[in-house]
Motif scaffolding. Structure first.
Motif, PDB file in Angstrom:
ATOM      1  N   PRO A  44       0.957  -1.179  -0.006  1.00  0.00           N
ATOM      2  CA  PRO A  44      -0.074   0.051   0.001  1.00  0.00           C
ATOM      3  C   PRO A  44       0.857   1.138   0.086  1.00  0.00           C
ATOM      4  CG  PRO A  44      -0.914  -1.691   1.552  1.00  0.00           C
ATOM      5  CD  PRO A  44       0.498  -2.221   1.060  1.00  0.00           C
ATOM      6  N   ALA A  45       1.963   1.417   0.902  1.00  0.00           N
ATOM      7  CA  ALA A  45       2.691   2.556   0.855  1.00  0.00           C
ATOM      8  C   ALA A  45       3.523   2.491  -0.512  1.00  0.00           C
ATOM      9  CB  ALA A  45       3.790   2.220   1.989  1.00  0.00           C
ATOM     10  N   LEU A  46       3.788   1.674  -1.166  1.00  0.00           N
ATOM     11  CA  LEU A  46       4.485   1.924  -2.308  1.00  0.00           C
ATOM     12  C   LEU A  46       3.641   2.373  -3.521  1.00  0.00           C
ATOM     13  CD1 LEU A  46       7.121  -1.207  -2.377  1.00  0.00           C
ATOM     14  CD2 LEU A  46       7.542   1.445  -1.897  1.00  0.00           C
ATOM     15  N   LEU A  47       2.427   1.606  -3.551  1.00  0.00           N
ATOM     16  CA  LEU A  47       1.341   2.069  -4.548  1.00  0.00           C
ATOM     17  C   LEU A  47       1.138   3.574  -4.408  1.00  0.00           C
ATOM     18  CD1 LEU A  47      -0.692   1.109  -6.594  1.00  0.00           C
ATOM     19  CD2 LEU A  47      -2.401   0.969  -4.761  1.00  0.00           C
ATOM     20  N   SER A  48       0.828   3.838  -3.131  1.00  0.00           N
ATOM     21  CA  SER A  48       0.634   5.532  -2.727  1.00  0.00           C
ATOM     22  C   SER A  48       1.710   6.308  -3.683  1.00  0.00           C
ATOM     23  CB  SER A  48       0.494   5.729  -1.483  1.00  0.00           C
ATOM     24  OG  SER A  48       1.648   5.657  -0.640  1.00  0.00           O
ATOM     25  N   ASP A  49       2.814   6.003  -3.316  1.00  0.00           N
ATOM     26  CA  ASP A  49       4.211   6.547  -3.850  1.00  0.00           C
ATOM     27  C   ASP A  49       4.199   6.625  -5.478  1.00  0.00           C
ATOM     28  OD1 ASP A  49       5.226   7.310  -1.351  1.00  0.00           O
ATOM     29  OD2 ASP A  49       6.499   5.490  -1.251  1.00  0.00           O
ATOM     30  N   VAL A  50       3.847   5.586  -6.021  1.00  0.00           N
ATOM     31  CA  VAL A  50       4.013   5.467  -7.406  1.00  0.00           C
ATOM     32  C   VAL A  50       2.800   6.119  -8.166  1.00  0.00           C
ATOM     33  CG1 VAL A  50       2.755   3.268  -7.763  1.00  0.00           C
ATOM     34  CG2 VAL A  50       4.685   3.876  -9.157  1.00  0.00           C
ATOM     35  N   LEU A  51       1.454   6.162  -7.218  1.00  0.00           N
ATOM     36  CA  LEU A  51       0.489   6.973  -8.028  1.00  0.00           C
ATOM     37  C   LEU A  51       0.648   8.401  -8.035  1.00  0.00           C
ATOM     38  CD1 LEU A  51      -2.708   4.944  -6.416  1.00  0.00           C
ATOM     39  CD2 LEU A  51      -1.703   4.789  -8.710  1.00  0.00           C
ATOM     40  N   ALA A  52       1.446   8.747  -6.858  1.00  0.00           N
ATOM     41  CA  ALA A  52       1.879  10.198  -6.823  1.00  0.00           C
ATOM     42  C   ALA A  52       2.714  10.524  -7.696  1.00  0.00           C
ATOM     43  CB  ALA A  52       2.387  10.511  -5.296  1.00  0.00           C
ATOM     44  N   LYS A  53       3.811   9.822  -7.990  1.00  0.00           N
ATOM     45  CA  LYS A  53       4.944  10.017  -8.905  1.00  0.00           C
ATOM     46  C   LYS A  53       4.274  10.166 -10.208  1.00  0.00           C
ATOM     47  CE  LYS A  53       9.232   7.955 -10.809  1.00  0.00           C
ATOM     48  NZ  LYS A  53       9.828   9.265 -10.904  1.00  0.00           N
ATOM     49  N   ASN A  54       3.236   9.083 -10.785  1.00  0.00           N
ATOM     50  CA  ASN A  54       2.938   9.119 -12.195  1.00  0.00           C
ATOM     51  C   ASN A  54       1.748   9.748 -12.442  1.00  0.00           C
ATOM     52  OD1 ASN A  54       5.258   7.923 -12.727  1.00  0.00           O
ATOM     53  ND2 ASN A  54       4.539   5.745 -12.364  1.00  0.00           N
ATOM     54  N   ASP A  55       1.274  10.431 -11.315  1.00  0.00           N
ATOM     55  CA  ASP A  55      -0.379  10.935 -11.420  1.00  0.00           C
ATOM     56  C   ASP A  55      -0.427  11.948 -12.608  1.00  0.00           C
ATOM     57  OD1 ASP A  55      -2.768  11.849 -10.827  1.00  0.00           O
ATOM     58  OD2 ASP A  55      -2.292  13.103  -9.254  1.00  0.00           O
ATOM     59  N   GLY A  56      -1.201  11.593 -13.584  1.00  0.00           N
ATOM     60  CA  GLY A  56      -1.529  12.462 -14.701  1.00  0.00           C
ATOM     61  C   GLY A  56      -0.743  11.970 -16.204  1.00  0.00           C
ATOM     62  N   LEU A  57       0.371  11.160 -15.865  1.00  0.00           N
ATOM     63  CA  LEU A  57       1.225  10.668 -16.906  1.00  0.00           C
ATOM     64  C   LEU A  57       0.525   9.763 -17.557  1.00  0.00           C
ATOM     65  CD1 LEU A  57       4.661  10.465 -14.983  1.00  0.00           C
ATOM     66  CD2 LEU A  57       3.665  12.490 -16.581  1.00  0.00           C
ATOM     67  N   PRO A  58       0.708   9.924 -19.131  1.00  0.00           N
ATOM     68  CA  PRO A  58       0.099   9.000 -20.034  1.00  0.00           C
ATOM     69  C   PRO A  58       0.765   7.570 -19.946  1.00  0.00           C
ATOM     70  CG  PRO A  58       1.485  10.470 -21.273  1.00  0.00           C
ATOM     71  CD  PRO A  58       1.137  11.032 -19.863  1.00  0.00           C
ATOM     72  N   HIS A  59       0.210   6.684 -20.077  1.00  0.00           N
ATOM     73  CA  HIS A  59       0.729   5.117 -20.027  1.00  0.00           C
ATOM     74  C   HIS A  59       1.811   4.873 -20.622  1.00  0.00           C
ATOM     75  CE1 HIS A  59       0.567   0.644 -19.288  1.00  0.00           C
ATOM     76  NE2 HIS A  59       0.718   0.515 -20.151  1.00  0.00           N
ATOM     77  N   ALA A  60       1.818   5.379 -21.922  1.00  0.00           N
ATOM     78  CA  ALA A  60       2.874   5.280 -23.127  1.00  0.00           C
ATOM     79  C   ALA A  60       4.411   5.926 -22.435  1.00  0.00           C
ATOM     80  CB  ALA A  60       2.683   5.659 -24.377  1.00  0.00           C
ATOM     81  N   GLN A  61       4.224   6.874 -21.718  1.00  0.00           N
ATOM     82  CA  GLN A  61       5.256   7.627 -21.143  1.00  0.00           C
ATOM     83  C   GLN A  61       6.183   6.764 -19.971  1.00  0.00           C
ATOM     84  OE1 GLN A  61       4.684  11.757 -20.433  1.00  0.00           O
ATOM     85  NE2 GLN A  61       6.516  11.755 -19.009  1.00  0.00           N
ATOM     86  N   VAL A  62       5.435   5.710 -19.433  1.00  0.00           N
ATOM     87  CA  VAL A  62       6.098   5.215 -18.318  1.00  0.00           C
ATOM     88  C   VAL A  62       6.036   3.528 -18.556  1.00  0.00           C
ATOM     89  CG1 VAL A  62       5.314   6.892 -16.525  1.00  0.00           C
ATOM     90  CG2 VAL A  62       3.820   4.867 -16.872  1.00  0.00           C
ATOM     91  N   ALA A  63       5.749   3.119 -19.597  1.00  0.00           N
ATOM     92  CA  ALA A  63       5.715   1.639 -20.238  1.00  0.00           C
ATOM     93  C   ALA A  63       6.881   1.481 -21.121  1.00  0.00           C
ATOM     94  CB  ALA A  63       4.337   1.408 -20.934  1.00  0.00           C
ATOM     95  N   PRO A  64       7.316   0.062 -21.410  1.00  0.00           N
ATOM     96  CA  PRO A  64       8.617  -0.108 -22.056  1.00  0.00           C
ATOM     97  C   PRO A  64       8.309   0.438 -23.606  1.00  0.00           C
ATOM     98  CG  PRO A  64       8.022  -2.116 -20.726  1.00  0.00           C
ATOM     99  CD  PRO A  64       7.135  -0.900 -20.438  1.00  0.00           C
ATOM    100  N   VAL A  65       9.184   1.008 -24.071  1.00  0.00           N
ATOM    101  CA  VAL A  65       9.058   1.587 -25.589  1.00  0.00           C
ATOM    102  C   VAL A  65       9.306   0.304 -26.633  1.00  0.00           C
ATOM    103  CG1 VAL A  65      11.417   2.044 -25.869  1.00  0.00           C
ATOM    104  CG2 VAL A  65       9.746   3.345 -27.027  1.00  0.00           C
ATOM    105  N   SER A  66      10.031  -0.745 -26.091  1.00  0.00           N
ATOM    106  CA  SER A  66      10.423  -1.975 -26.696  1.00  0.00           C
ATOM    107  C   SER A  66      10.647  -3.033 -25.926  1.00  0.00           C
ATOM    108  CB  SER A  66      11.331  -1.954 -27.817  1.00  0.00           C
ATOM    109  OG  SER A  66      11.808  -2.903 -28.407  1.00  0.00           O
TER     110      SER A  66
END
Length: 216
Positions: A44-66
């Motif tokens: 739960p703590a790590l989820l709250s951190d990652v949601l805050a870090k990536n809040d509003g970012l498009p999926h493609a920006q944080v997913a593997p490009v290849s």
């Protein structure tokens, strides 16, 4: 505070949806959070951190490009939920002597549940390695080697998933409940609140007793 695993998963799912993740990604985030909580790890703590870090970012920006070679984001850090779901979809890429390597993964412990489900799919244990952390899982139990207490690090410059050898020593097994501090619960709740529609004059009138007198 102790919570049931179902309660933790439901709260995590609402929080993930609150940051704009798709229903599918929110479901996966909830499953991963529940799995880690069942192992008494900081899901739960790590989820709250990652949601805050990536809040509003498009999926493609944080997913593997290849998926050829080392997995990388187009720029910045990979999201552990994005690489985790990709790992689940591509679990058959994991073969003895052919690890999956990732660069710059934020909150890497959140990749572990997806490695566990890959282990169940492959019927072979999987090892996740980053910094000086090494965790083996057969999908249910885990074996943690973390001599420098880096398991909850906010970023791994390099993370490797690979087939591991079977272990015969005792594994750490999941429990039936998880522990979440009130502070972390409140952080997730702040995201979850975004999923609720704002009150309107009509909804207030329909509320219990609001705006309506029964003294007529």
């Amino acid at each position: 505070m102790s919570h049931s695993l179902n309660e933790i998963a439901a709260h995590a799912k609402r929080a993930a949806r609150g940051t704009g993740l798709s229903w599918g990604m929110a479901e996966e985030a909830a499953r991963a959070t529940r799995w880690l909580a069942s192992q008494d790890l900081a899901g739960p703590a790590l989820l709250s951190d990652v949601l805050a870090k990536n809040d509003g970012l498009p999926h493609a920006q944080v997913a593997p490009v290849s998926l050829n070679g080392e997995w990388r984001a187009p720029e910045g850090d990979l999201c552990p939920l994005a690489v985790g779901t990709t790992l689940s979809d591509c679990a058959d890429q994991l073969e003895p002597g052919r690890p999956v390597k990732m660069a710059n993964v934020s909150y890497p412990l959140l990749v572990l549940p997806f490695a566990a489900w890959a282990a169940i799919h492959l019927k072979q244990p999987v090892r996740v390695t980053y910094q000086n952390v090494q965790i083996d899982t057969d999908g249910d139990g885990i074996w943690i080697d973390d001599p420098h207490r880096e398991i909850n690090t906010s970023k791994a410059k390099a993370l490797t998933c690979q087939i591991a050898t079977k272990r015969t020593d005792g594994a750490k097994l999941p429990g039936l409940r998880g522990t979440v501090t009130p502070e972390i619960w409140a952080r997730l709740d702040a995201f979850a609140q975004r999923t609720f529609a704002p009150a309107t004059d009509a909804s207030r009138l329909l509320g219990a007793g609001a705006g309506v007198s029964d003294n007529d």
